[in-house]
Structure formats: structure tokens, C-alpha cells
Write a protein that holds these residues in place. Sequence first.
Motif, PDB file in Angstrom:
ATOM      1  N   GLN A   1       0.824  -1.214   0.000  1.00  0.00           N
ATOM      2  CA  GLN A   1       0.000   0.000   0.000  1.00  0.00           C
ATOM      3  C   GLN A   1       0.851   1.254   0.000  1.00  0.00           C
ATOM      4  O   GLN A   1       0.512   2.262   0.608  1.00  0.00           O
ATOM      5  CB  GLN A   1      -0.920   0.018   1.229  1.00  0.00           C
TER       6      GLN A   1
ATOM      7  N   ARG B   1       7.274   7.777   2.462  1.00  0.00           N
ATOM      8  CA  ARG B   1       7.955   6.650   3.122  1.00  0.00           C
ATOM      9  C   ARG B   1       7.244   6.334   4.438  1.00  0.00           C
ATOM     10  O   ARG B   1       6.947   7.221   5.221  1.00  0.00           O
ATOM     11  CB  ARG B   1       9.410   7.023   3.398  1.00  0.00           C
ATOM     12  N   LYS B   2       7.026   5.027   4.687  1.00  0.00           N
ATOM     13  CA  LYS B   2       6.362   4.646   5.939  1.00  0.00           C
ATOM     14  C   LYS B   2       7.208   5.004   7.153  1.00  0.00           C
ATOM     15  O   LYS B   2       6.697   5.162   8.257  1.00  0.00           O
ATOM     16  CB  LYS B   2       6.098   3.140   5.948  1.00  0.00           C
TER      17      LYS B   2
ATOM     18  N   ARG C   1       2.086  -9.836   9.514  1.00  0.00           N
ATOM     19  CA  ARG C   1       3.392  -9.219   9.244  1.00  0.00           C
ATOM     20  C   ARG C   1       4.452  -9.787  10.169  1.00  0.00           C
ATOM     21  O   ARG C   1       5.578 -10.059   9.764  1.00  0.00           O
ATOM     22  CB  ARG C   1       3.311  -7.696   9.389  1.00  0.00           C
TER      23      ARG C   1
ATOM     24  N   ILE D   1      -9.694  -1.239   5.283  1.00  0.00           N
ATOM     25  CA  ILE D   1     -10.124   0.117   5.673  1.00  0.00           C
ATOM     26  C   ILE D   1      -8.880   0.870   6.132  1.00  0.00           C
ATOM     27  O   ILE D   1      -8.098   0.340   6.927  1.00  0.00           O
ATOM     28  CB  ILE D   1     -11.118   0.033   6.863  1.00  0.00           C
ATOM     29  N   SER D   2      -8.681   2.105   5.635  1.00  0.00           N
ATOM     30  CA  SER D   2      -7.475   2.835   6.041  1.00  0.00           C
ATOM     31  C   SER D   2      -7.546   3.237   7.512  1.00  0.00           C
ATOM     32  O   SER D   2      -8.339   4.093   7.911  1.00  0.00           O
ATOM     33  CB  SER D   2      -7.290   4.090   5.191  1.00  0.00           C
ATOM     34  N   GLY D   3      -6.685   2.609   8.320  1.00  0.00           N
ATOM     35  CA  GLY D   3      -6.615   2.951   9.742  1.00  0.00           C
ATOM     36  C   GLY D   3      -6.115   4.376   9.936  1.00  0.00           C
ATOM     37  O   GLY D   3      -6.569   5.087  10.831  1.00  0.00           O
TER      38      GLY D   3
ATOM     39  N   VAL E   1      -6.531   6.968   7.842  1.00  0.00           N
ATOM     40  CA  VAL E   1      -7.592   7.935   7.530  1.00  0.00           C
ATOM     41  C   VAL E   1      -8.593   7.987   8.688  1.00  0.00           C
ATOM     42  O   VAL E   1      -8.974   9.066   9.157  1.00  0.00           O
ATOM     43  CB  VAL E   1      -8.287   7.574   6.193  1.00  0.00           C
TER      44      VAL E   1
ATOM     45  N   MET F   1      -0.901  15.088   7.741  1.00  0.00           N
ATOM     46  CA  MET F   1      -0.636  13.654   7.561  1.00  0.00           C
ATOM     47  C   MET F   1      -1.787  12.966   6.824  1.00  0.00           C
ATOM     48  O   MET F   1      -1.570  12.011   6.076  1.00  0.00           O
ATOM     49  CB  MET F   1      -0.356  12.978   8.903  1.00  0.00           C
TER      50      MET F   1
ATOM     51  N   MET G   1      -1.094  13.563   3.301  1.00  0.00           N
ATOM     52  CA  MET G   1      -0.006  12.691   2.845  1.00  0.00           C
ATOM     53  C   MET G   1      -0.505  11.252   2.635  1.00  0.00           C
ATOM     54  O   MET G   1      -0.159  10.594   1.669  1.00  0.00           O
ATOM     55  CB  MET G   1       1.158  12.696   3.862  1.00  0.00           C
TER      56      MET G   1
ATOM     57  N   HIS H   1      -2.722   3.802  -0.123  1.00  0.00           N
ATOM     58  CA  HIS H   1      -4.095   3.270  -0.241  1.00  0.00           C
ATOM     59  C   HIS H   1      -4.782   3.563  -1.577  1.00  0.00           C
ATOM     60  O   HIS H   1      -4.389   4.439  -2.324  1.00  0.00           O
ATOM     61  CB  HIS H   1      -5.002   3.826   0.874  1.00  0.00           C
TER      62      HIS H   1
HETATM   63  N1  LIG Z   1       0.882   9.482   6.031  1.00  0.00           N
HETATM   64  C1  LIG Z   1       1.548   8.322   6.089  1.00  0.00           C
HETATM   65  N2  LIG Z   1       2.896   8.339   6.265  1.00  0.00           N
HETATM   66  C2  LIG Z   1       3.570   7.162   6.294  1.00  0.00           C
HETATM   67  N3  LIG Z   1       3.016   5.941   6.197  1.00  0.00           N
HETATM   68  C3  LIG Z   1       1.682   5.874   6.034  1.00  0.00           C
HETATM   69  C4  LIG Z   1       0.890   7.060   5.968  1.00  0.00           C
HETATM   70  N4  LIG Z   1      -0.403   6.687   5.780  1.00  0.00           N
HETATM   71  C5  LIG Z   1      -0.415   5.338   5.729  1.00  0.00           C
HETATM   72  N5  LIG Z   1       0.838   4.845   5.872  1.00  0.00           N
HETATM   73  C6  LIG Z   1       1.241   3.440   5.894  1.00  0.00           C
HETATM   74  O1  LIG Z   1       0.434   2.706   4.984  1.00  0.00           O
HETATM   75  C7  LIG Z   1       0.046   1.450   5.556  1.00  0.00           C
HETATM   76  C8  LIG Z   1      -1.452   1.360   5.640  1.00  0.00           C
HETATM   77  O2  LIG Z   1      -1.905   2.262   6.604  1.00  0.00           O
HETATM   78  P1  LIG Z   1      -3.332   2.272   7.269  1.00  0.00           P
HETATM   79  O3  LIG Z   1      -4.031   0.985   6.941  1.00  0.00           O
HETATM   80  O4  LIG Z   1      -3.141   2.499   8.723  1.00  0.00           O
HETATM   81  O5  LIG Z   1      -4.038   3.451   6.658  1.00  0.00           O
HETATM   82  C9  LIG Z   1       0.704   1.388   6.930  1.00  0.00           C
HETATM   83  O6  LIG Z   1       1.894   0.672   6.766  1.00  0.00           O
HETATM   84  P2  LIG Z   1       2.495  -0.328   7.882  1.00  0.00           P
HETATM   85  O7  LIG Z   1       1.340  -0.977   8.576  1.00  0.00           O
HETATM   86  O8  LIG Z   1       3.356  -1.240   7.090  1.00  0.00           O
HETATM   87  O9  LIG Z   1       3.261   0.611   8.782  1.00  0.00           O
HETATM   88  C10 LIG Z   1       0.980   2.848   7.248  1.00  0.00           C
HETATM   89  O10 LIG Z   1       2.091   3.040   8.106  1.00  0.00           O
END
Ligand SMILES: Nc1ncnc2c1ncn2[C@@H]1O[C@H](COP(=O)(O)O)[C@@H](OP(=O)(O)O)[C@H]1O
Length: 279
Positions: free
Chosen positions: A50, A63-64, A174, A186-188, A190, A232, A235, A241
Motif C-alpha cells: 500500500q 515513506r512509511k 506481518r 479500511i485505512s486505519g 484515515v 498527515m 499525505m 491506499h
Molecule cells: N501518512 C503516512 N505516512 C507514512 N506511512 C503511512 C501514511 N499513511 C499510511 N501509511 C502506511 O500505509 C500502511 C497502511 O496504513 P493504514 O491501513 O493504517 O491506513 C501502513 O503501513 P504499515 O502498517 O506497514 O506501517 C501505514 O504506516
Amino acid sequence: MSTQPSSPRTTIFGFSPLVLLTLAYPLTLALGSLYSLTIPASSPYNALTQSHDPATAPSYFARKDNLINIYFVKRGWFWFTLALFVFQYYQHYVHTPSTRRLAQAATRYAVATAVWILITQWAFGPAIVDRTFAASGGLCDLSARAAVEEARTDNAAVAAGKKVEGIVTGAGCRAAGGAWRGGHDISGHVFLLILGSGMLVLETVPFVQRRWNNMHIGTKAALGTAALSWWMLLMTATYFHTWFEKLTGLVVAFTTLGVMYILPKEIEAVKQVLGQPGS
Ligand SMILES: Nc1ncnc2c1ncn2[C@@H]1O[C@H](COP(=O)(O)O)[C@@H](OP(=O)(O)O)[C@H]1O
Ligand SMILES: CCCCCCCC/C=C\CCCCCCCC(=O)SCCNC(=O)CCNC(=O)[C@H](O)C(C)(C)COP(=O)(O)O
């Protein structure tokens, strides 16, 4: 000691904060998704992680491991709690103390915390994001690890058995070295960022407008945290996603904010328990 504002009715340019937030968050997601269209093909998006490959990431925020993600978003509930606490502390200190208002604010926070836990952490077993992922056809694919094991043990049957195990959470998958794939995620981020910043804005806005030139440090801390969350969110919308995963994160956060801030306007019994900021 200054007096407590009596009316919860606050407008910004003629719109209620609720209406403005309802427009601002989908617009932010749309803006990020649109901007992502300009990302060059040399930075390909990987649907499995993602994200973009860190080696060719189009921005530091793609970058994560960006520091704000690690120290702010990944510990988001802690920061939202702290900001709300500091805000309520100064509110109580600067304005007329009211145990009832404080209890209602604490109840609103407890409702939000319970929903956050159920959605992202634990729902009498796997969290709701994990349950939705599995229910929509997702599973933990351990084939990458199995391939390594096959090479090591030279036993394809054992390795094949590792492809899908009874792993029911993304984090567990993981940790086991697998890929959580195939379902709707679902985006955690967001969900968390909209719920947290929405709460901070809606809790503070009745006071912000009345005291724009004279905000106490608690209000500034709350608005600063909301502003960082908004950045964020933009971003996440830009670099992570699919649009549908972002949309479901938004819907779950909006439903929670609706229960906290709209239901009390409509149902007197709920208003008695949750109250309304600024009333
Ligand atoms: N603004 C952001 N900056 C960095 N990483 C993000 C981010 N938004 C989402 N991610 C990364 O994208 C993946 C999916 O995020 P989520 O489901 O919470 O929305 C997660 O990876 P990891 O779980 O590998 O850290 C998360 O860390
Ligand atoms: C109305 C206000 C009343 C406030 C009263 C509160 C009183 C509290 C007293 C003191 C405050 C300071 C103490 C704060 C304690 C807070 C406890 C915590 O919340 S600790 C938990 C920290 N953890 C997180 O925040 C995790 C956040 N992460 C996630 O939710 C997920 O990782 C994710 C949604 C970001 C997605 O994860 P991913 O793996 O998919 O990237």
C-alpha cells in the motif's frame, strides 16, 4: 475569571464547523488522490505494501518510516488524548469550572476511545479492520516465507502448508513474515486522523472563535495537533491506499463523529450524557 460562553451555536463564514468539516475531509482526500496522479511512473505504487518502494519514493512523506508517521500517527491516540487533556485542563482553569461539563467531555472522549479500540486494536478478538479484511476475502499469505523455508528444508509439502495459517490480524501476519492480501483494508490512518482531528476541532471551535486573539495554550495545543493530523491525512491521501480504502476510513470516522456531535443535537437523552462542546 472570564465567563463561559453560553451558546453552542458557532459559525465560520456563515457555516457551522460540522458542515465545514464534512466538506473539508472529503476534499482533502480528493486533493491527495488527484495530486497522486502526478506521481511519475518511475515511482510505482505497490498495492501489496500500500505504498511506493522506499528506494524510489516520490517524497519523504511517501515513506512509511517518515518520522512524523512513526512518532505521531503510529502513536496517534496518545497525542490526541494528551491534546484533549491539556485543552480541558486549561478550559477548566481559565473558565468557570463545571464538573458536569467536564464529565460530559470525558464521556465523549471515552466513546471515541472505545470506537478507536474496536476499529483498530481489539474487538473481542481481532479488530474490526482485521475482521472486515478477512470477511472480504483477505488472508495471510505466507508463501514468501514458505519459499525460503522450502529452499532451506527441501520439503515442499511442509512449505505449502505454511501458505495460509489461522492468522487473523494484519499485525500477526506481518510478524509471521507473511503478506496480508486479498481483502478490503479500511485505512486505519484515515480513520484515526479524521476522528482525532475532528474531535479536536469540534471540541475547541466554540472557544476559538470567541477568543481568537486570546487563546490559551490548551486551545493552541489542540489546534496544532489537528493541523499536523490534517497534513498527515493529506499525505496518506496522496501516497497510500486506494480511493475506496480511504473512503471507508472516512465513513467510519464520520459515523463516530456523528454519534458524538450530531446525535446530542437530535436526542435529548443523548445530550444529557454526552453534552455539547461550548454549551
Ligand atoms: N501518512 C503516512 N505516512 C507514512 N506511512 C503511512 C501514511 N499513511 C499510511 N501509511 C502506511 O500505509 C500502511 C497502511 O496504513 P493504514 O491501513 O493504517 O491506513 C501502513 O503501513 P504499515 O502498517 O506497514 O506501517 C501505514 O504506516
Ligand atoms: C475530553 C477530554 C478528556 C480527556 C481525559 C483524558 C485523561 C488522560 C490523562 C492523561 C493524558 C496522558 C496519557 C495518555 C494515555 C493515552 C493512552 C493511549 O492512548 S496509548 C496508545 C497509543 N497508541 C496509539 O496511539 C496507537 C495508534 N495507532 C493506531 O491506531 C494504528 O496503528 C493505526 C490506526 C495508525 C493503523 O495502524 P497500521 O498498522 O495499519 O499502520
